[in-house]
Design a protein around this motif. Structure first.
Motif, mmCIF file in Angstrom:
data_model
loop_
_atom_site.group_PDB
_atom_site.id
_atom_site.type_symbol
_atom_site.label_atom_id
_atom_site.label_comp_id
_atom_site.label_asym_id
_atom_site.label_seq_id
_atom_site.Cartn_x
_atom_site.Cartn_y
_atom_site.Cartn_z
ATOM 1 N N GLY A 276 0.798 -1.223 0.000
ATOM 2 C CA GLY A 276 0.000 0.000 0.000
ATOM 3 C C GLY A 276 0.825 1.264 0.000
ATOM 4 O O GLY A 276 0.274 2.364 0.031
ATOM 5 N N HIS A 277 2.172 1.122 -0.053
ATOM 6 C CA HIS A 277 3.091 2.280 -0.006
ATOM 7 C C HIS A 277 2.735 3.173 1.181
ATOM 8 O O HIS A 277 2.559 4.384 1.048
ATOM 9 C CB HIS A 277 3.033 3.068 -1.314
ATOM 10 N N GLU A 278 2.635 2.547 2.333
ATOM 11 C CA GLU A 278 2.166 3.241 3.526
ATOM 12 C C GLU A 278 3.290 3.970 4.245
ATOM 13 O O GLU A 278 3.757 3.578 5.319
ATOM 14 C CB GLU A 278 1.453 2.255 4.462
ATOM 15 N N TYR A 279 3.693 5.053 3.604
ATOM 16 C CA TYR A 279 4.683 5.962 4.165
ATOM 17 C C TYR A 279 4.139 7.379 3.995
ATOM 18 O O TYR A 279 3.551 7.711 2.959
ATOM 19 C CB TYR A 279 6.040 5.809 3.471
ATOM 20 N N GLY A 280 4.313 8.215 5.001
ATOM 21 C CA GLY A 280 3.712 9.536 4.990
ATOM 22 C C GLY A 280 4.120 10.376 3.794
ATOM 23 O O GLY A 280 5.301 10.478 3.480
ATOM 24 N N THR A 282 3.945 13.573 3.614
ATOM 25 C CA THR A 282 4.638 14.759 4.116
ATOM 26 C C THR A 282 5.913 14.408 4.862
ATOM 27 O O THR A 282 6.957 15.029 4.668
ATOM 28 C CB THR A 282 3.698 15.564 5.043
ATOM 29 N N THR A 283 5.849 13.381 5.730
ATOM 30 C CA THR A 283 6.975 13.092 6.620
ATOM 31 C C THR A 283 7.814 11.890 6.187
ATOM 32 O O THR A 283 8.931 11.713 6.687
ATOM 33 C CB THR A 283 6.448 12.796 8.035
ATOM 34 N N LYS A 284 7.265 11.039 5.301
ATOM 35 C CA LYS A 284 7.902 9.782 4.856
ATOM 36 C C LYS A 284 7.993 8.755 5.988
ATOM 37 O O LYS A 284 8.631 7.716 5.834
ATOM 38 C CB LYS A 284 9.315 10.027 4.293
ATOM 39 N N ARG A 285 7.337 9.026 7.114
ATOM 40 C CA ARG A 285 7.347 8.068 8.211
ATOM 41 C C ARG A 285 6.537 6.821 7.844
ATOM 42 O O ARG A 285 5.484 6.933 7.214
ATOM 43 C CB ARG A 285 6.747 8.679 9.479
ATOM 44 N N PRO A 286 6.980 5.619 8.239
ATOM 45 C CA PRO A 286 6.172 4.423 8.010
ATOM 46 C C PRO A 286 4.885 4.501 8.820
ATOM 47 O O PRO A 286 4.905 4.860 10.008
ATOM 48 C CB PRO A 286 7.074 3.284 8.491
ATOM 49 N N ARG A 287 3.780 4.180 8.184
ATOM 50 C CA ARG A 287 2.496 4.216 8.883
ATOM 51 C C ARG A 287 2.262 2.932 9.658
ATOM 52 O O ARG A 287 2.644 1.851 9.210
ATOM 53 C CB ARG A 287 1.357 4.435 7.882
ATOM 54 N N ARG A 288 1.632 3.061 10.795
ATOM 55 C CA ARG A 288 1.218 1.899 11.565
ATOM 56 C C ARG A 288 0.028 1.251 10.847
ATOM 57 O O ARG A 288 -0.813 1.945 10.279
ATOM 58 C CB ARG A 288 0.840 2.335 12.980
ATOM 59 N N ILE A 289 -0.052 -0.069 10.891
ATOM 60 C CA ILE A 289 -1.045 -0.821 10.132
ATOM 61 C C ILE A 289 -2.009 -1.532 11.077
ATOM 62 O O ILE A 289 -1.592 -2.093 12.103
ATOM 63 C CB ILE A 289 -0.364 -1.875 9.225
ATOM 64 N N GLY A 290 -3.288 -1.545 10.725
ATOM 65 C CA GLY A 290 -4.282 -2.257 11.525
ATOM 66 C C GLY A 290 -5.432 -2.749 10.662
ATOM 67 O O GLY A 290 -5.576 -2.358 9.495
ATOM 68 N N TRP A 291 -6.246 -3.620 11.231
ATOM 69 C CA TRP A 291 -7.457 -4.070 10.545
ATOM 70 C C TRP A 291 -8.480 -2.942 10.493
ATOM 71 O O TRP A 291 -8.419 -1.988 11.276
ATOM 72 C CB TRP A 291 -8.057 -5.273 11.270
ATOM 73 N N LEU A 292 -9.429 -3.064 9.588
ATOM 74 C CA LEU A 292 -10.494 -2.064 9.484
ATOM 75 C C LEU A 292 -11.296 -2.051 10.781
ATOM 76 O O LEU A 292 -11.789 -3.093 11.243
ATOM 77 C CB LEU A 292 -11.404 -2.383 8.300
ATOM 78 N N ASP A 293 -11.434 -0.867 11.366
ATOM 79 C CA ASP A 293 -12.115 -0.700 12.646
ATOM 80 C C ASP A 293 -13.459 -0.009 12.398
ATOM 81 O O ASP A 293 -13.515 1.192 12.155
ATOM 82 C CB ASP A 293 -11.248 0.133 13.589
ATOM 83 N N LEU A 294 -14.547 -0.785 12.471
ATOM 84 C CA LEU A 294 -15.863 -0.230 12.179
ATOM 85 C C LEU A 294 -16.431 0.569 13.346
ATOM 86 O O LEU A 294 -17.374 1.337 13.154
ATOM 87 C CB LEU A 294 -16.823 -1.347 11.761
ATOM 88 N N VAL A 295 -15.850 0.421 14.535
ATOM 89 C CA VAL A 295 -16.225 1.322 15.634
ATOM 90 C C VAL A 295 -15.789 2.739 15.280
ATOM 91 O O VAL A 295 -16.536 3.710 15.473
ATOM 92 C CB VAL A 295 -15.594 0.871 16.969
ATOM 93 N N VAL A 296 -14.583 2.851 14.735
ATOM 94 C CA VAL A 296 -14.060 4.153 14.310
ATOM 95 C C VAL A 296 -14.919 4.737 13.193
ATOM 96 O O VAL A 296 -15.281 5.919 13.216
ATOM 97 C CB VAL A 296 -12.590 4.012 13.851
ATOM 98 N N ILE A 297 -15.283 3.911 12.201
ATOM 99 C CA ILE A 297 -16.092 4.405 11.081
ATOM 100 C C ILE A 297 -17.455 4.876 11.566
ATOM 101 O O ILE A 297 -17.951 5.938 11.151
ATOM 102 C CB ILE A 297 -16.256 3.318 9.997
ATOM 103 N N ASN A 298 -18.082 4.108 12.445
ATOM 104 C CA ASN A 298 -19.394 4.508 12.961
ATOM 105 C C ASN A 298 -19.311 5.759 13.821
ATOM 106 O O ASN A 298 -20.228 6.588 13.819
ATOM 107 C CB ASN A 298 -20.023 3.355 13.756
ATOM 108 N N TYR A 299 -18.217 5.907 14.537
ATOM 109 C CA TYR A 299 -18.006 7.128 15.323
ATOM 110 C C TYR A 299 -17.864 8.330 14.381
ATOM 111 O O TYR A 299 -18.469 9.390 14.602
ATOM 112 C CB TYR A 299 -16.767 6.970 16.187
ATOM 113 N N ALA A 300 -17.067 8.143 13.320
ATOM 114 C CA ALA A 300 -16.897 9.221 12.331
ATOM 115 C C ALA A 300 -18.228 9.571 11.688
ATOM 116 O O ALA A 300 -18.520 10.748 11.432
ATOM 117 C CB ALA A 300 -15.889 8.797 11.263
ATOM 118 N N LYS A 301 -19.035 8.558 11.440
ATOM 119 C CA LYS A 301 -20.359 8.807 10.863
ATOM 120 C C LYS A 301 -21.206 9.664 11.802
ATOM 121 O O LYS A 301 -21.901 10.585 11.366
ATOM 122 C CB LYS A 301 -21.055 7.481 10.580
#
Length: 410
Positions: A276-280, A282-301
């Protein structure tokens, strides 16, 4: 919905730039409404990669008006550099009420980060917003005004550098002022003149979980990326915003410090990061990876009023044997379906997963939902069911033609 907000529904880096660029082909105006060059929006067009930090993603459409609204803090040198590198025609309007980032803001940001370890991009965003709230900031109208030299000199005196270096920076900032002056205007008035007759996209930076008010405080940004902040940050009436499309990766990433309940590590996290080329941006920092969190999505909704979802980087999960999604958390033996306000409680939650069958097929060339493997369809259907939100768009690669529109949202 004629006027719609593109919102990051996780911790940022969801692919908002790609979705905004895709929708901007049918839009008249694209508006960045908050943040600064701490954002990183990557867009691929005809094999060419564009990395934007301040510019709205509609800047690649020469027919599209692009606006940097009053809710932004703008580093003038960074903006001038982006524009000069663009090498194509564009339309850009800058709010006269947006605030200017000066070198001392960056200096302060670096010092603060050493002490607080929030995980900022060290671009001076937080200190610039702090000056704004303290009524010590410099607005763009002043930066291009008749007293600009004295204002710039005053701000350079706050720097811990030699007088010679200050004089060089003063000349630089005067050049930035000259370059940007023709683009500065009352963008609230401009938007109100067009909002009833044009298709308008509002593009935020970061994501809901980094919102100053509703994110994982204190590990948040210095503004609100939510759809709710658009009226204040653009000078439009709230009822003129017709909806929001929440952009989410098919998995989850986070840059910087702070709790991340669905985080994974090891070989699988490394493979997803590389694919996924998961590097920032802006910063080029490696991104932390996790499973899809539907609690987060529902909260955002809930806090941002999502009308639809756009699921990006679906192709990255091809070849993963089984895929987890977070359905809820457990805290002290009790089920919870929301994000705790207490930071320490959020660090302690245990994610509860639903495990779905993965798929092995290469999906990068599909052009419709029907062409997806059954397991991939089931994954998207599960997201829709557990969020009660329609997936209107999904993407299977970085190019525009790898973005599939299931339902018109603009």
């Amino acid at each position: 919905m004629k006027n719609i907000v593109v919102v990051g529904s996780q911790w940022g880096d969801e692919g908002k730039g790609k979705i905004t660029d895709f929708l901007a082909q049918d839009a008249d105006i694209v508006v960045r409404y908050q943040g600064g060059n701490n954002a990183g929006h990557t867009v691929y067009v005809d094999g060419v990669k564009y990395a934007f930090h301040l510019l709205p993603s509609g800047i690649l459409n020469p027919k599209c008006m692009n606006v940097l609204a009053n809710g932004m803090v703008i580093h003038p040198g960074a903006l001038m550099t982006e524009l000069k590198q663009l090498n194509r025609p564009y339309q850009l309007f800058i709010s006269d009420r947006s605030h200017v980032i000066f070198p001392h803001h960056i200096e302060m940001d670096i010092e603060n980060e050493i002490q607080d370890k929030i995980g900022t991009t060290k671009k001076g965003i937080g200190p610039a917003y702090s000056d704004k709230s303290r009524r010590k900031g410099v607005r763009m109208i002043d930066f291009i005004g008749r007293d600009r030299l004295s204002i710039i000199r005053e701000k350079m005196e706050l720097l811990k550098v030699s007088q010679e270096e200050k004089e060089i920076l003063i000349k630089d900032y005067l050049a930035y002022s000259d370059f940007l002056k023709p683009m500065v205007t009352d963008t609230s008035r401009l938007l109100n003149e067009h909002i009833h007759t044009k298709k308008v996209l509002f593009e935020g930076a970061q994501g809901v979980m980094l919102c100053l008010d509703h994110g994982t405080y204190p590990f948040v940004t210095s503004s609100s990326p939510t759809a709710a902040s658009v009226p204040l940050n653009t000078g439009l009436a709230p009822w003129l915003i017709k909806g929001a499309i929440g952009v989410t990766k098919a998995y989850t990433t986070r840059v910087g410090e702070g709790p991340f309940p669905s985080e994974i590590s090891g070989t699988l996290a490394h493979e997803i990061r590389e694919r996924g080329h998961e590097y920032g941006t802006t910063t080029k920092r490696p991104r932390r990876i996790g499973w899809l969190d539907l609690v987060v999505i529902n909260y955002a909704k809930r806090v941002s009023g999502l009308s639809y979802l756009a699921v990006t980087l679906l192709d990255v999960l091809s070849g993963v044997e089984s895929i987890n999604v977070v359905t809820h958390y457990e805290l002290d033996g009790k089920r919870i379906d929301d994000i705790p306000a207490d930071f320490n409680d959020f660090k302690r939650v245990e994610p509860v997963y639903l495990t779905l069958k993965g798929w092995n097929e290469d999906i990068t060339k599909v052009t419709s939902f029907d062409e997806l493997p059954d397991a991939c369809k089931a994954y998207l259907n599960t997201i829709e069911k557990l969020t009660a939100t329609e997936v209107a768009i999904f993407s299977v690669g970085p190019e525009r033609n790898q973005t599939i529109l299931r339902k018109s949202v603009l």
